[in-house]
Design a protein around this motif. Structure first.
Motif, PDB file in Angstrom:
ATOM      1  N   GLU A 409     -62.987 -37.844 -77.075  1.00 51.87           N
ATOM      2  CA  GLU A 409     -62.340 -36.775 -76.315  1.00 51.87           C
ATOM      3  C   GLU A 409     -60.884 -37.109 -76.015  1.00 51.87           C
ATOM      4  O   GLU A 409     -60.002 -36.239 -76.071  1.00 51.87           O
ATOM      5  CB  GLU A 409     -63.120 -36.519 -75.030  1.00 51.87           C
ATOM      6  N   HIS A 410     -60.612 -38.378 -75.711  1.00 53.90           N
ATOM      7  CA  HIS A 410     -59.240 -38.800 -75.458  1.00 53.90           C
ATOM      8  C   HIS A 410     -58.387 -38.637 -76.707  1.00 53.90           C
ATOM      9  O   HIS A 410     -57.223 -38.207 -76.626  1.00 53.90           O
ATOM     10  CB  HIS A 410     -59.220 -40.257 -74.985  1.00 53.90           C
ATOM     11  N   THR A 413     -57.629 -34.958 -77.144  1.00 55.59           N
ATOM     12  CA  THR A 413     -56.651 -34.525 -76.138  1.00 55.59           C
ATOM     13  C   THR A 413     -55.257 -35.011 -76.492  1.00 55.59           C
ATOM     14  O   THR A 413     -54.256 -34.296 -76.331  1.00 55.59           O
ATOM     15  CB  THR A 413     -57.059 -35.062 -74.746  1.00 55.59           C
ATOM     16  N   GLU A 414     -55.164 -36.245 -76.995  1.00 57.27           N
ATOM     17  CA  GLU A 414     -53.882 -36.838 -77.370  1.00 57.27           C
ATOM     18  C   GLU A 414     -53.155 -35.991 -78.399  1.00 57.27           C
ATOM     19  O   GLU A 414     -51.946 -35.843 -78.350  1.00 57.27           O
ATOM     20  CB  GLU A 414     -54.090 -38.248 -77.941  1.00 57.27           C
ATOM     21  N   ARG A 418     -58.909 -29.295 -79.193  1.00 56.77           N
ATOM     22  CA  ARG A 418     -59.868 -28.983 -78.143  1.00 56.77           C
ATOM     23  C   ARG A 418     -61.051 -29.927 -78.246  1.00 56.77           C
ATOM     24  O   ARG A 418     -61.657 -30.052 -79.302  1.00 56.77           O
ATOM     25  CB  ARG A 418     -60.357 -27.543 -78.281  1.00 56.77           C
ATOM     26  N   PRO A 419     -61.461 -30.632 -77.151  1.00 55.56           N
ATOM     27  CA  PRO A 419     -62.621 -31.522 -77.172  1.00 55.56           C
ATOM     28  C   PRO A 419     -63.888 -30.751 -77.503  1.00 55.56           C
ATOM     29  O   PRO A 419     -63.984 -29.576 -77.157  1.00 55.56           O
ATOM     30  CB  PRO A 419     -62.668 -32.088 -75.762  1.00 55.56           C
TER      31      PRO A 419
END
Length: 419
Positions: A409-410, A413-414, A418-419
């Motif tokens: 997820e990180h 996001t980076e 979209r997660p």
């Protein structure tokens, strides 16, 4: 299995191989996903061993073929199979011949390309199988073409790299540069800080982190009754000293140092050597030592057999060549099964972690005299506490799943996905 129940896509290209620590991790991660109320999807396009398939039947769906509706995935799989055959033919063609180095290395480059295409087919099969995309993780990833797999598959994913042992030649490096913009799709996870450092030096711009691979089972440790039964199975008395040397003797292992150390001491002990392949010359030398009672289990061991070997032993000995710094499943086994450890100082980070531990003795790699000096301490060594697993960075399977999801997820996001 309902597609919506998939929480993780665990891709294991080596699941068809007998033996190896990846089976344990694959099974435990799948069980942890089930305990959360969601099954995992195991993707193993080359197949799964019967023992592992049985262990997975209640906890994971197993996908062992490319998606029939995905043309790109099927092409990637066909290309992987074709390159694999070419690589094998190439090995036969160059074996024993005095040819220029680039030609001798060509089969290994074809293997890198084949493994990349296996990853592409596996990633596409994983995401096509579930309408709600899972977190795709390649548990045993190739050491090369990290971005290429993301580019050709079109999938954001995590890849766990255990070691970097094949250098990319110019054509493969060129392919890697063509796909460099897809590095943002990938997070490469080195199993030790040294593996991560190797990735950083060889692949500038690739996102990396370090995280141990082996997971911990709280109930792993054999009890006294199991230890007695294990010793009885080898015909060893309760008061005799037993050392274990587990795992096949591959190029990075150093069994010769163990042989020479045992030859240099008069200490009497039982030595259980278990795994495959083993060196017949070294085994014969060990069998001739008057102070050593040798027990050999010359085959790839099942998980139950590995447990029995450790249960019967007072100590396990891990000897590697200097500079080998990939994660040692055998060192992790010592913490998992509660077995004192004698280990070479081949890995600077590991040596620092173990310094001062009453359950671990460290000797200088490839120096048999130094190992011989540690052997009389076996009877005084303590069993590792449960905290030893944390010292080595091991996590339980639920914690490992949580870490992988967090990293995924990180990463999304980076890069603004979209997660």
């Amino acid at each position: 299995m309902m597609a919506s129940s998939v929480s993780m896509a665990l891709i294991e290209p080596n699941a068809y191989l007998e033996g190896g620590h990846f089976h344990h991790t694959l099974i435990e991660l799948s069980r942890a996903a089930t305990a959360e109320g969601r099954k995992a999807l195991v993707v193993a396009l080359d197949g799964v061993t019967s023992d592992t398939r049985t262990a997975l039947q209640d906890t994971a769906g197993v996908l062992d073929h490319p998606s029939q509706t995905d043309v790109r995935g099927r092409i990637a799989w066909a290309g992987a199979v074709g390159l694999r055959h070419l690589s094998r033919l190439g090995v036969l063609a160059v074996s024993g011949r005095r040819l220029p180095l680039p030609i001798r290395r060509l089969p290994h480059q074809l293997t890198l390309l084949s493994r990349c295409l296996v990853e592409v087919a596996s990633l596409r099969a994983a995401v096509r199988h579930a309408p709600i995309p899972p977190v795709p993780v390649i548990l045993t990833a190739s050491e090369a073409l990290h971005a290429m797999a993301g580019w050709l598959s079109g999938v954001d994913y995590l890849r766990i790299v255990h070691e970097v042992y094949t250098t990319e030649d110019a054509p493969v490096r060129l392919l890697g540069r063509l796909a460099r913009l897809s590095r943002r799709r990938v997070l490469a996870i080195g199993t030790t800080p040294a593996v991560e450092a190797d990735l950083i030096s060889r692949f500038p711009g690739l996102s990396t982190t370090a995280h141990p691979f082996t997971v911990l089972q709280v109930e792993d440790r054999p009890d006294d009754r199991e230890r007695e039964a294990a010793r009885a199975s080898f015909g060893i008395a309760a008061d005799e000293t037993v050392a274990a040397v587990v795992g096949g003797w591959w190029g990075h292992k150093d069994p010769g140092t163990i042989r020479d150390a045992l030859a240099a001491t008069s200490m009497r002990l039982h030595l259980i050597v278990a795994g495959s392949p083993l060196d017949a010359t070294i085994l014969n030398s060990l069998a001739c030592l008057p102070n050593v009672h040798l027990h050999v289990v010359h085959r790839v061991l099942t998980a139950a057999e590995v447990r029995t070997v450790y249960a019967a032993s007072d100590v396990t000995i891990v000897s590697r060549r200097p500079g080998i710094a990939k994660e040692s499943g055998l060192v992790m086994d010592a913490a998992r099964f509660g077995i004192p450890l004698i280990v070479s100082d081949h890995d600077i980070d590991l040596t620092a972690r173990l310094a001062g531990c009453a359950w671990a003795q460290i000797f200088r790699a490839s120096e048999s005299d130094d190992l011989a000096r540690t052997l009389p301490d076996i009877g005084r060594m303590l069993r590792p506490p449960h905290a030893a697993a944390g010292l080595l960075g091991m996590r339980t399977a639920p914690a490992q799943l949580a870490d992988l999801r967090r990293l995924y997820e990180h990463r999304l996001t980076e890069r603004g996905a979209r997660p």
